[in-house]
Design a protein around this motif. Structure first.
Motif, PDB file in Angstrom:
ATOM      1  N   UNK A   9       0.721  -0.739  -0.244  1.00  0.00           N
ATOM      2  CA  UNK A   9      -0.235   0.292  -0.122  1.00  0.00           C
ATOM      3  C   UNK A   9       0.502   1.167   0.149  1.00  0.00           C
ATOM      4  N   UNK A  10       2.056   1.135   0.636  1.00  0.00           N
ATOM      5  CA  UNK A  10       3.080   2.579   0.476  1.00  0.00           C
ATOM      6  C   UNK A  10       4.082   3.125  -0.695  1.00  0.00           C
ATOM      7  N   UNK A  11       3.847   1.075  -1.216  1.00  0.00           N
ATOM      8  CA  UNK A  11       4.967   1.643  -2.342  1.00  0.00           C
ATOM      9  C   UNK A  11       3.904   2.513  -3.493  1.00  0.00           C
ATOM     10  N   UNK A  12       2.406   1.595  -3.177  1.00  0.00           N
ATOM     11  CA  UNK A  12       1.553   1.857  -4.667  1.00  0.00           C
ATOM     12  C   UNK A  12       1.132   3.589  -3.829  1.00  0.00           C
ATOM     13  N   UNK A  13       0.903   4.210  -2.797  1.00  0.00           N
ATOM     14  CA  UNK A  13       1.382   5.537  -2.460  1.00  0.00           C
ATOM     15  C   UNK A  13       1.928   6.412  -3.392  1.00  0.00           C
ATOM     16  N   UNK A  14       3.451   5.545  -2.631  1.00  0.00           N
ATOM     17  CA  UNK A  14       4.435   6.513  -3.346  1.00  0.00           C
ATOM     18  C   UNK A  14       5.018   6.806  -5.159  1.00  0.00           C
ATOM     19  N   UNK A  15       4.396   5.721  -5.644  1.00  0.00           N
ATOM     20  CA  UNK A  15       4.282   5.655  -6.796  1.00  0.00           C
ATOM     21  C   UNK A  15       2.717   6.927  -7.387  1.00  0.00           C
ATOM     22  N   UNK A  16       1.809   6.325  -7.015  1.00  0.00           N
ATOM     23  CA  UNK A  16       0.762   7.184  -7.657  1.00  0.00           C
ATOM     24  C   UNK A  16       1.291   8.622  -7.253  1.00  0.00           C
ATOM     25  N   UNK A  17       1.470   8.786  -5.871  1.00  0.00           N
ATOM     26  CA  UNK A  17       2.037  10.363  -5.752  1.00  0.00           C
ATOM     27  C   UNK A  17       3.854  10.853  -6.544  1.00  0.00           C
ATOM     28  N   UNK A  18       4.541  10.443  -7.215  1.00  0.00           N
ATOM     29  CA  UNK A  18       5.345  10.164  -7.970  1.00  0.00           C
ATOM     30  C   UNK A  18       4.788  11.011  -9.566  1.00  0.00           C
ATOM     31  N   UNK A  19       3.480   9.937  -9.515  1.00  0.00           N
ATOM     32  CA  UNK A  19       3.453   9.739 -10.974  1.00  0.00           C
ATOM     33  C   UNK A  19       2.134  11.680 -10.799  1.00  0.00           C
ATOM     34  N   UNK A  20       1.234  12.011  -9.379  1.00  0.00           N
ATOM     35  CA  UNK A  20       0.943  12.837  -9.180  1.00  0.00           C
ATOM     36  C   UNK A  20       1.347  14.532 -10.058  1.00  0.00           C
ATOM     37  N   UNK A  21       3.131  14.423  -8.681  1.00  0.00           N
ATOM     38  CA  UNK A  21       3.542  15.504  -9.198  1.00  0.00           C
ATOM     39  C   UNK A  21       3.891  15.463 -10.253  1.00  0.00           C
TER      40      UNK A  21
END
Length: 47
Positions: free
Chosen positions: A5-17
């Motif tokens: 879940x943390x990896x997925x959240x970081x991945x989404x955050x990176x793409x969002x930025x």
């Protein structure tokens, strides 16, 4: 697997930025194009 879940959240955050940055650069480029066209018209009027 418990940190998935943390990896997925970081991945989404990176793409969002990245997406926000991409849109920001696109808007600045459009503004610069408008400025260049305005300057071309202004310089063309003086000749």
């Amino acid at each position: 697997m418990k940190n998935l879940g943390s990896v997925f959240a970081a991945y989404l955050l990176g793409w969002g930025i990245f997406f926000v940055y991409f849109v920001s650069v696109g808007r600045r480029m459009a503004s610069l194009r408008d400025d260049v066209e305005r300057l071309k018209k202004l310089v063309g009027r003086d000749k």
